[in-house]
Design an enzyme around this catalytic site. Structure first.
Site, PDB file in Angstrom:
ATOM      1  N   GLY A   1       0.803  -1.205   0.000  1.00 41.54           N
ATOM      2  CA  GLY A   1       0.000   0.000   0.000  1.00 41.54           C
ATOM      3  C   GLY A   1       0.839   1.259   0.000  1.00 41.54           C
ATOM      4  O   GLY A   1       0.411   2.308  -0.480  1.00 41.54           O
ATOM      5  N   MET A   2       2.031   1.197   0.556  1.00 39.67           N
ATOM      6  CA  MET A   2       2.781   2.437   0.726  1.00 39.67           C
ATOM      7  C   MET A   2       4.216   2.365   0.220  1.00 39.67           C
ATOM      8  O   MET A   2       4.930   3.344   0.306  1.00 39.67           O
ATOM      9  CB  MET A   2       2.790   2.827   2.196  1.00 39.67           C
ATOM     10  CG  MET A   2       3.235   1.673   3.080  1.00 39.67           C
ATOM     11  SD  MET A   2       3.466   2.147   4.786  1.00 39.67           S
ATOM     12  CE  MET A   2       5.035   2.936   4.675  1.00 39.67           C
ATOM     13  N   ALA A   3       4.641   1.251  -0.262  1.00 39.22           N
ATOM     14  CA  ALA A   3       6.048   1.162  -0.632  1.00 39.22           C
ATOM     15  C   ALA A   3       6.236   0.142  -1.740  1.00 39.22           C
ATOM     16  O   ALA A   3       5.363  -0.674  -1.995  1.00 39.22           O
ATOM     17  CB  ALA A   3       6.877   0.750   0.583  1.00 39.22           C
TER      18      ALA A   3
ATOM     19  N   ASP B   1       0.305  -4.516  11.888  1.00 37.45           N
ATOM     20  CA  ASP B   1      -0.159  -4.847  10.542  1.00 37.45           C
ATOM     21  C   ASP B   1       0.184  -6.291  10.200  1.00 37.45           C
ATOM     22  O   ASP B   1       0.679  -6.573   9.114  1.00 37.45           O
ATOM     23  CB  ASP B   1       0.452  -3.873   9.533  1.00 37.45           C
ATOM     24  CG  ASP B   1      -0.208  -3.977   8.161  1.00 37.45           C
ATOM     25  OD1 ASP B   1      -1.371  -4.438   8.084  1.00 37.45           O
ATOM     26  OD2 ASP B   1       0.447  -3.625   7.163  1.00 37.45           O
TER      27      ASP B   1
HETATM   28  P1  ATP Z   1       1.671  -3.320   3.091  1.00 38.74           P
HETATM   29  O1  ATP Z   1       2.110  -2.156   2.301  1.00 38.74           O
HETATM   30  O2  ATP Z   1       0.308  -3.162   3.629  1.00 38.74           O
HETATM   31  O3  ATP Z   1       2.701  -3.764   4.092  1.00 38.74           O
HETATM   32  P2  ATP Z   1       2.575  -5.626   1.672  1.00 38.74           P
HETATM   33  O4  ATP Z   1       3.152  -6.261   2.899  1.00 38.74           O
HETATM   34  O5  ATP Z   1       1.952  -6.536   0.671  1.00 38.74           O
HETATM   35  O6  ATP Z   1       1.514  -4.540   2.052  1.00 38.74           O
HETATM   36  P3  ATP Z   1       5.210  -4.672   1.127  1.00 38.74           P
HETATM   37  O7  ATP Z   1       5.622  -4.963   2.519  1.00 38.74           O
HETATM   38  O8  ATP Z   1       5.594  -3.360   0.549  1.00 38.74           O
HETATM   39  O9  ATP Z   1       3.666  -4.792   0.936  1.00 38.74           O
HETATM   40  O10 ATP Z   1       5.750  -5.839   0.211  1.00 38.74           O
HETATM   41  C1  ATP Z   1       5.515  -5.848  -1.156  1.00 38.74           C
HETATM   42  C2  ATP Z   1       5.895  -7.195  -1.720  1.00 38.74           C
HETATM   43  O11 ATP Z   1       7.280  -7.450  -1.586  1.00 38.74           O
HETATM   44  C3  ATP Z   1       5.190  -8.341  -1.051  1.00 38.74           C
HETATM   45  O12 ATP Z   1       4.546  -9.076  -2.043  1.00 38.74           O
HETATM   46  C4  ATP Z   1       6.238  -9.188  -0.411  1.00 38.74           C
HETATM   47  O13 ATP Z   1       5.986 -10.535  -0.636  1.00 38.74           O
HETATM   48  C5  ATP Z   1       7.526  -8.743  -1.073  1.00 38.74           C
HETATM   49  N1  ATP Z   1       8.588  -8.634  -0.062  1.00 38.74           N
HETATM   50  C6  ATP Z   1       8.587  -7.786   0.984  1.00 38.74           C
HETATM   51  N2  ATP Z   1       9.704  -7.950   1.726  1.00 38.74           N
HETATM   52  C7  ATP Z   1      10.414  -8.925   1.120  1.00 38.74           C
HETATM   53  C8  ATP Z   1      11.671  -9.571   1.411  1.00 38.74           C
HETATM   54  N3  ATP Z   1      12.395  -9.223   2.464  1.00 38.74           N
HETATM   55  N4  ATP Z   1      12.091 -10.532   0.578  1.00 38.74           N
HETATM   56  C9  ATP Z   1      11.344 -10.891  -0.493  1.00 38.74           C
HETATM   57  N5  ATP Z   1      10.173 -10.339  -0.825  1.00 38.74           N
HETATM   58  C10 ATP Z   1       9.699  -9.360  -0.023  1.00 38.74           C
END
Ligand code: ATP
Ligand code: MG
Length: 617
Positions: free
Chosen positions: A19-21, A131
Site C-alpha cells: 500500500g505504501m512502498a 499490521d
Molecule cells: P503493506 O504495504 O500493507 O505492508 P505488503 O506487505 O503486501 O503490504 P510490502 O511490505 O511493501 O507490501 O511488500 C511488497 C511485496 O514485496 C510483497 O509481495 C512481499 O511478498 C515482497 N517482499 C517484501 N519484503 C520482502 C523480502 N524481504 N524478501 C522478499 N520479498 C519481499
C-alpha cells in the site's frame, strides 16, 4: 521504471508493491549478497522531526534479532527517498501460499509456533506490529516463516500525521480497537490479527468479507466472531473456540500471548494426529508497555451537536487501497421489474396535510411523498446503479416521479409528528437522547474510506475537501450510497449542508438497507419538510400523514444535523437535536445505513455530508 541504484545497493528486480512502498531485490556489493530494499514514499523525509523519529524507529527495528523475524540490515535516505534494507526472502509470502487454498493443521501448527515465539519476543520489547497479515509473513528457502515489516505501520502513521494522507492498516486482520481508532493499542491487537490469520490458514477464507475496507473494518467491530466450522466443517471442533478466543472483541478475553495461542493450536493439532512439537517455547507473559499514542487527526466535532457531549471524534483507520481505475464502471442495473402501478384515479392519493396558513406553502408540491411505485420502462431506464471502483457501497439513483399510488399497506403511527397545520411543531417534539458509544465514524477526510464515487452527466458522488458530496443534476432522481455492514439497532448521524440547488429537494439518511428496493429513508428537504419513508419491494410509503413541515429544519443553503435511530421496531428522525418523527415498523430488522439525496422537478440538489457517525443505541 526500475531505479538502478540506491546508495550502494544495485537494484535488480521489483519484488512487489504494498500500500505504501515498493520492494526491490538488490545486490549489496559490499557483502556480495542479495537483499530486499523497501523504498518508502518521499514524503516521509520532508519533516525534520519525522526524520529523527524514523531513525529512532529504524534502529529499534534493526535491533530485533530473533529466528522468526526478517532481519533489517540497514536504512537510510538518498535524495529524499527513505529505504530499509532487509534479508531477501526467496520463499515468497504466506499470502502467496494461501492462494493455493487452506493449509493442513500440522503445517499451520509448524508455522505458528515459530511466529508465536518471534511475536512474543518483539512484544516483550514493547513493540507492536500493528499490521500482521499473510503478506507480512515471509519464508526462507527451507520454508521457515518470518515476520516482516515491524514498525512500518507506526512509521506510516507518523507520516500521515504530517501529510494528512490516508491511514495505513489492513482491515482484513484489524482488531476492533484498531478499527475504532483507539489510541491505546497494545500487543493484543497483534494477537487478534494472528487469530484472523489462523482463520484464513485453516479455512482458506478471510474471517470477514465485504467489498470495501470500511465494510470489513465494521464487521471486525460489530459482527460476532465467525464460525470456522461453518466454512470448513472437517476441522477439529476445538478450532472454533480457539479462533473465538484469539479474535475476542475484548482484548482481555483473548490469549494474552502468542505462544499461549500456539500451545492451544498445538494441542488441537496433536489430537488430530500431528506429532507434538519439541521446539515450542513456553508461553511467557510479555512485558506490557504502554503503546505509543497514535497521532490524532484533527477532526472538530460538529458545532451544533448538543447530544454529542465530549465524545471523542476518532476516525476509522482505513488502509490504503489499490489505485482506483480512472472511470468507475456504471452498471445499468437490471433491477427487478416492479409490478405496474395501479392506475391512479380510483383512490385519491392521501394528500400531505394542509400546511399551516402561517407557513403558507400549500402550493408546494409534496404529493410525491405519499406513495410511489416505480413502474414502466421509462422509469426503469433511469434506475442506475454502480459498483464503485473500490467495490464500495452501492449507490443507486431512481426516479421517484412515478404515478402516485395511495398508501394502503402501511399506516403506522407517526408519533409524535407535528399535528397537521401546526405552525410551531417545536412544541410537540422532544430533544434527542444522548448517543451511545461510537461504533463507527467517518469524517470523509480519507477519500478511500469506501463510499462510492461517481461522475456523470446526471450528477456526481465524491469526496471533496474532507466531506462527501452528492450532486443530483437531473430532475426527479435520487442517488444514495450505503455502507455495507448490516446493523440491527443503531443511531446514525450526519451533518448535511445544502451548498447549491433548489430548496425543493430531498436529503437524509437510510437505515436497514437490504437491497435497492427495500430500506427505510429518513428525509428532510431544504424547504423545511421531513418524513420517514419505507421502500419495500420497490414501492415507497411515507409513514403517518405524509410529509410534515418543521421550523426545526434549517432552510436554504445551510447545514442540518440529521439523526436516524433505528432501534427495534422504532424508527425515529431527529434534526438538529430535536425529534421530528417516529414510526413503528418491523419489516426490516437489520441492514446497512446510508446517505441519500434527490431532486424533484428542478435539478441541481448539491449536498455535502460530513461527520457520519454510527453509535450504539
Ligand atoms: P503493506 O504495504 O500493507 O505492508 P505488503 O506487505 O503486501 O503490504 P510490502 O511490505 O511493501 O507490501 O511488500 C511488497 C511485496 O514485496 C510483497 O509481495 C512481499 O511478498 C515482497 N517482499 C517484501 N519484503 C520482502 C523480502 N524481504 N524478501 C522478499 N520479498 C519481499
Ligand atoms: Mg509488507
Amino acid at each position: 521504471m526500475l531505479p538502478q541504484k540506491i546508495d550502494r545497493y544495485e537494484i535488480k528486480a521489483e519484488l512487489g508493491r504494498g500500500g505504501m512502498a515498493a520492494v526491490y531485490k538488490a545486490i549489496d556489493p559490499r557483502f556480495k549478497r542479495e537483499v530486499a530494499i523497501k523504498i518508502l514514499p518521499a514524503a516521509f523525509m520532508h519533516d525534520a522531526m519525522f526524520r529523527a523519529r524514523f531513525e529512532r524507529e529504524a534502529q529499534t527495528i534493526a535491533s530485533l534479532e530473533f529466528p522468526g523475524i526478517v532481519p533489517v540490515y540497514d536504512y537510510g535516505d538518498e535524495n529524499g527517498q527513505t529505504y530499509l534494507v532487509m534479508r531477501y526472502m526467496p520463499g515468497g509470502s504466506l499470502a502467496d501460499l494461501l492462494k493455493q487454498g487452506p493449509l493442513p493443521i500440522d503445517e499451520v501448527k509448524r508455522i505458528f509456533e515459530r511466529l508465536a515465539s518471534a511475536l512474543d519476543y518483539v512484544h516483550s520489547k514493547g513493540i507492536i506490529h500493528r499490521d500482521l497479515k499473510p503478506a507480512n509473513i515471509l519464508f526462507d528457502l527451507h520454508g521457515n516463516a518470518y515476520l516482516s515489516d515491524f514498525g512500518i505501520v507506526h512509521l506510516a502513521d507518523a507520516s500521515i500525521a504530517l501529510t494528512g494522507d490516508a491511514l495505513i492498516g489492513t482491515p482484513s486482520y484489524m482488531s476492533p480497537e484498531q478499527a475504532r481508532g483507539d489510541g491505546d493499542i497494545d500487543h493484543r491487537s497483534d494477537i487478534y490479527a494472528l487469530g484472523a490469520i489462523l482463520f484464513e490458514m485453516l479455512s482458506g477464507r478471510l474471517p470477514y468479507e465485504a467489498t470495501t475496507p470500511m465494510g470489513i473494518a465494521m464487521k471486525h467491530l460489530i459482527e460476532p466472531v465467525p464460525r470456522i466450522l461453518a466454512v470448513k466443517a472437517d476441522l477439529p471442533a476445538a478450532c472454533e473456540d480457539l479462533i473465538a478466543r484469539a479474535m475476542a472483541k475484548e482484548r482481555d478475553k483473548r490469549f494474552q500471548t502468542a505462544s499461549e495461542m500456539a500451545h492451544a493450536l498445538e494441542a488441537i493439532a496433536v489430537q488430530a494426529g500431528a506429532s507434538p512439537s519439541k521446539t515450542l517455547t513456553p508461553a511467557a507473559a510479555p512485558e506490557v508497555i504502554p503503546a505509543p499514542s497514535k497521532p490524532a487527526r484533527p477532526v472538530t466535532p460538529p458545532p451544533s451537536q448538543p447530544s454529542a457531549g465530549g465524545r471523542p471524534i476518532t476516525p476509522l483507520p482505513v488502509p490504503t487501497l489499490p489505485p482506483q481505475p480512472a472511470a468507475p464502471a456504471r452498471l445499468a442495473t437490471p433491477l427487478p421489474v416492479p409490478a405496474p402501478p395501479s392506475q391512479p384515479g380510483g383512490t385519491p392519493a392521501p394528500a400531505r396535510p394542509a400546511s399551516s396558513p402561517a407557513i403558507a406553502r400549500p402550493q408546494k408540491k409534496k404529493i410525491p411523498w405519499t406513495v410511489w411505485t416505480l413502474g414502466g420502462a421509462a422509469i426503469l431506464a433511469i434506475i442506475l446503479c454502480i459498483a464503485s471502483a473500490v467495490g464500495g457501497g452501492l449507490w443507486v439513483a431512481f426516479n421517484p416521479s412515478a404515478t402516485p399510488e395511495p398508501t394502503t399497506a402501511v399506516n403506522l403511527a407517526a408519533s409524535p409528528t407535528p399535528p397537521s397545520g401546526d405552525a410551531n411543531p417545536v412544541l410537540t417534539t422532544s430533544t434527542a437522547p444522548p448517543l451511545g458509544g461510537v461504533i463507527f465514524q467517518d469524517d470523509f477526510s480519507d477519500p478511500q474510506s469506501g463510499w462510492s464515487t461517481y461522475q456523470g452527466i446526471d450528477g456526481l458522488m465524491n469526496y471533496e475537501a474532507g466531506s462527501y458530496h452528492i450532486l443530483v443534476d437531473v430532475p426527479n432522481t435520487w442517488f444514495w450510497a450505503t455502507t455495507e455492514v448490516k446493523l440491527a439497532d443503531a443511531s446514525i448521524e450526519v451533518q448535511a449542508e445544502k451548498v447549491a440547488g433548489p430548496d425543493d429537494n430531498v436529503l437524509g439518511l437510510i437505515c436497514r438497507y437490504q437491497d435497492d428496493n427495500n430500506f427505510y429513508l429518513l428525509l428532510i428537504s431544504s424547504d423545511g419538510y421531513y418524513g420517514i419513508l419505507k421502500r419495500m419491494n420497490g414501492s415507497m410509503t411515507v409513514f403517518g400523514d405524509g410529509m410534515q413541515y418543521s421550523q426545526i429544519i434549517h432552510q436554504g443553503k445551510t447545514s442540518n444535523t440529521l439523526r436516524a435511530d433505528c432501534i427495534g421496531n422504532t424508527i425515529t428522525l431527529y434534526a438538529n437535536g430535536t425529534r421530528l418523527a417516529q414510526a413503528t415498523d418491523s419489516t426490516f430488522s437489520e441492514g446497512a445505513p446510508g446517505l441519500i439525496v434527490g431532486t424533484y422537478n428542478t435539478a441541481g440538489t448539491d449536498i455535502v455530508f460530513d461527520n457520519f457517525i454510527i453509535s450504539e443505541p
